[in-house]
Enzyme design. Structure first.
Site, short mmCIF file in Angstrom:
data_model
loop_
_atom_site.label_atom_id
_atom_site.label_comp_id
_atom_site.label_asym_id
_atom_site.label_seq_id
_atom_site.Cartn_x
_atom_site.Cartn_y
_atom_site.Cartn_z
N SER A 126 45.50 -26.42 -0.54
CA SER A 126 46.15 -25.12 -0.78
C SER A 126 46.70 -25.05 -2.20
O SER A 126 47.08 -26.07 -2.78
CB SER A 126 47.29 -24.97 0.23
OG SER A 126 48.17 -23.96 -0.20
N TYR A 150 55.07 -27.90 3.83
CA TYR A 150 53.64 -27.56 4.02
C TYR A 150 52.84 -28.12 2.83
O TYR A 150 51.83 -28.82 3.02
CB TYR A 150 53.50 -26.04 4.11
CG TYR A 150 52.10 -25.51 3.93
CD1 TYR A 150 51.08 -25.84 4.82
CD2 TYR A 150 51.78 -24.66 2.85
CE1 TYR A 150 49.78 -25.34 4.64
CE2 TYR A 150 50.50 -24.16 2.68
CZ TYR A 150 49.51 -24.52 3.57
OH TYR A 150 48.23 -24.03 3.40
N1 LIG Z 1 45.19 -18.12 4.42
C1 LIG Z 1 45.49 -18.52 3.20
O1 LIG Z 1 45.89 -17.72 2.34
C2 LIG Z 1 45.34 -19.96 2.80
C3 LIG Z 1 45.61 -20.32 1.47
C4 LIG Z 1 45.46 -21.65 1.09
C5 LIG Z 1 45.04 -22.60 2.00
N2 LIG Z 1 44.80 -22.22 3.29
C6 LIG Z 1 44.35 -23.26 4.21
O2 LIG Z 1 43.13 -22.83 4.80
C7 LIG Z 1 43.03 -23.31 6.14
C8 LIG Z 1 42.81 -22.13 7.10
O3 LIG Z 1 43.92 -21.25 6.99
P1 LIG Z 1 44.03 -19.93 7.85
O4 LIG Z 1 44.77 -18.95 7.05
O5 LIG Z 1 42.72 -19.59 8.41
O6 LIG Z 1 44.99 -20.44 9.02
P2 LIG Z 1 44.92 -20.20 10.61
O7 LIG Z 1 46.23 -20.65 11.16
O8 LIG Z 1 44.50 -18.82 10.89
O9 LIG Z 1 43.77 -21.21 11.07
C9 LIG Z 1 43.99 -22.56 11.35
C10 LIG Z 1 43.40 -22.86 12.72
O10 LIG Z 1 43.50 -24.26 12.97
C11 LIG Z 1 43.81 -24.47 14.34
N3 LIG Z 1 44.45 -25.78 14.47
C12 LIG Z 1 45.66 -26.17 13.99
N4 LIG Z 1 45.91 -27.45 14.30
C13 LIG Z 1 44.82 -27.91 14.96
C14 LIG Z 1 44.47 -29.17 15.54
N5 LIG Z 1 45.31 -30.22 15.51
N6 LIG Z 1 43.27 -29.29 16.15
C15 LIG Z 1 42.41 -28.23 16.23
N7 LIG Z 1 42.69 -27.02 15.71
C16 LIG Z 1 43.88 -26.85 15.08
C17 LIG Z 1 44.73 -23.30 14.70
O11 LIG Z 1 44.73 -23.00 16.09
C18 LIG Z 1 44.14 -22.16 13.86
O12 LIG Z 1 43.24 -21.37 14.63
C19 LIG Z 1 44.31 -24.08 6.41
O13 LIG Z 1 44.05 -25.44 6.15
C20 LIG Z 1 45.28 -23.53 5.37
O14 LIG Z 1 46.27 -24.46 5.06
C21 LIG Z 1 44.95 -20.92 3.71
#
Ligand SMILES: NC(=O)c1ccc[n+]([C@@H]2O[C@H](COP(=O)([O-])OP(=O)(O)OC[C@H]3O[C@@H](n4cnc5c(N)ncnc54)[C@H](O)[C@@H]3O)[C@@H](O)[C@H]2O)c1
Length: 323
Positions: A126, A150
């Protein structure tokens, strides 16, 4: 064949959708946790299941036996790892969830990547690992200055991946996305929160008086970029920012939304919250050079598309419940 972890989440869902459109076979896993609406996550999975090339497992990455079995059952060429506990503010309420779902889960997955000699691994870190800096845009060589737990757990993941997959045959990419937005977004993030509150005619709380800047990056661009990265096997471990590199003040985002909706938004301004960054503004030079992707969606078009999706989405009650 691709394995996508966190496939019921916002970015994971879009990633699977794109891969399926490109006719790949995709195995998706997600524990469907309740950080935000489980039914909203199920809804995303049900859309993916319409494609016969998609197979879903409700697995938690910490269930070692299930994950081992999965790697024995399928021959994955690419593993894209999105599953995580996201969110900055929630890391003060429930730090254990970050340790478990970010650090422990990634550690177990990486062991399987190594053991099964997976050809290609992409990990979603991230932009929050950078924290605030004096100079912008931030490139991949800038120091880590995490402002919250985080971000700290993402740094731990990056380090353990580098350590465990060093001197292996796996091609590794660590990506650092910046504020991703778009249709089927996360209900705990600004855009969907904003649209949900406007819909209910409620006032929107805006922190730091709306002066913070974010490098909003449209989800279609993000997954398209990751797809291109997944096609590029490379013996070096690559760390890449994924950002439009066009930071915009939150107050200006609100003006754009107001203009599209042709509606005045009620706002309650508040101070900056601890742990939040003042500015996110990344450099995408390294990325552009690496995969030659230049056409980032501009924020007005991205917001128009998001709002159109929101207005047509029938099951808004799925994400009205926000922590
Ligand atoms: N959305 C953003 O702006 C953003 C920015 C930078 C980084 N990220 C990273 O991108 C990735 C996806 O983010 P997102 O926005 O789609 O988040 P999100 O919460 O919508 O998706 C994450 C998914 O992972 C699942 N999950 C969590 N722990 C788990 C486990 N132990 N086993 C199996 N499944 C599990 C959750 O149920 C969820 O559906 C994450 O790693 C996040 O840190 C997101």
């Amino acid at each position: 064949m691709y394995l996508v972890t966190g496939c019921a989440g916002f970015i994971g869902f879009h990633m699977c959708k794109l891969l399926l459109e490109k006719k790949y076979k995709v195995v998706g896993i997600d524990n469907l946790n309740s950080y935000y609406s489980e039914n909203y996550k199920k809804h995303r999975v049900s859309k993916l299941k319409n494609d016969k090339n998609f197979i879903f497992y409700k697995y938690d990455l910490n269930q070692k036996k299930n994950i081992q079995k999965l790697f024995l059952s399928y021959k994955f060429y690419n593993v894209i790892h999105f599953a995580a506990q996201p969110g900055v503010m929630y890391s003060y309420k429930n730090p254990k969830s970050y340790l478990r779902n970010n650090v422990d889960a990634t550690d177990l997955l990486v062991d399987q990547i190594k053991k099964n000699r997976i050809k290609h691994f992409i990990f979603s870190s991230s932009s929050s690992v950078y924290g605030d800096h004096k100079r912008y845009p931030i490139n991949e060589n800038f120091k880590f200055k995490p402002k919250n737990y985080y971000a700290k757990t993402k740094i731990t993941c990056e380090k353990l991946i580098k350590k465990k997959l060093k001197n292996t045959t796996t091609s590794v990419k660590i990506i650092r996305p910046f504020t991703v937005y778009g249709p089927y977004g996360r209900p705990d993030m600004l855009i969907l929160k904003l649209l949900s509150l406007i819909k209910r005619n409620k006032a929107v709380k805006i922190y730091d008086f709306g002066n913070q800047k974010r490098d909003f990056t449209f989800v279609d661009d993000v997954v398209h970029i990751i797809y291109l990265l997944s096609k590029k096997i490379d013996s070096n471990l690559n760390v890449l920012n994924i950002c439009a590199s066009r930071p915009i003040k939150i107050n200006d985002v609100i003006l754009i939304v107001q203009n599209i909706l042709n509606q005045k938004i009620k706002i309650n301004y508040e101070r900056k919250r601890k742990g939040e960054m003042k500015i996110t503004y990344g450099s995408n030079k390294k990325l552009i050079k690496y995969i030659n992707f230049k056409k980032f969606t501009n924020i007005k078009d991205g917001l128009k598309e998001t709002i159109k999706w929101f207005q047509n989405f029938k099951n808004k009650s799925l994400f009205i419940k926000i922590r």
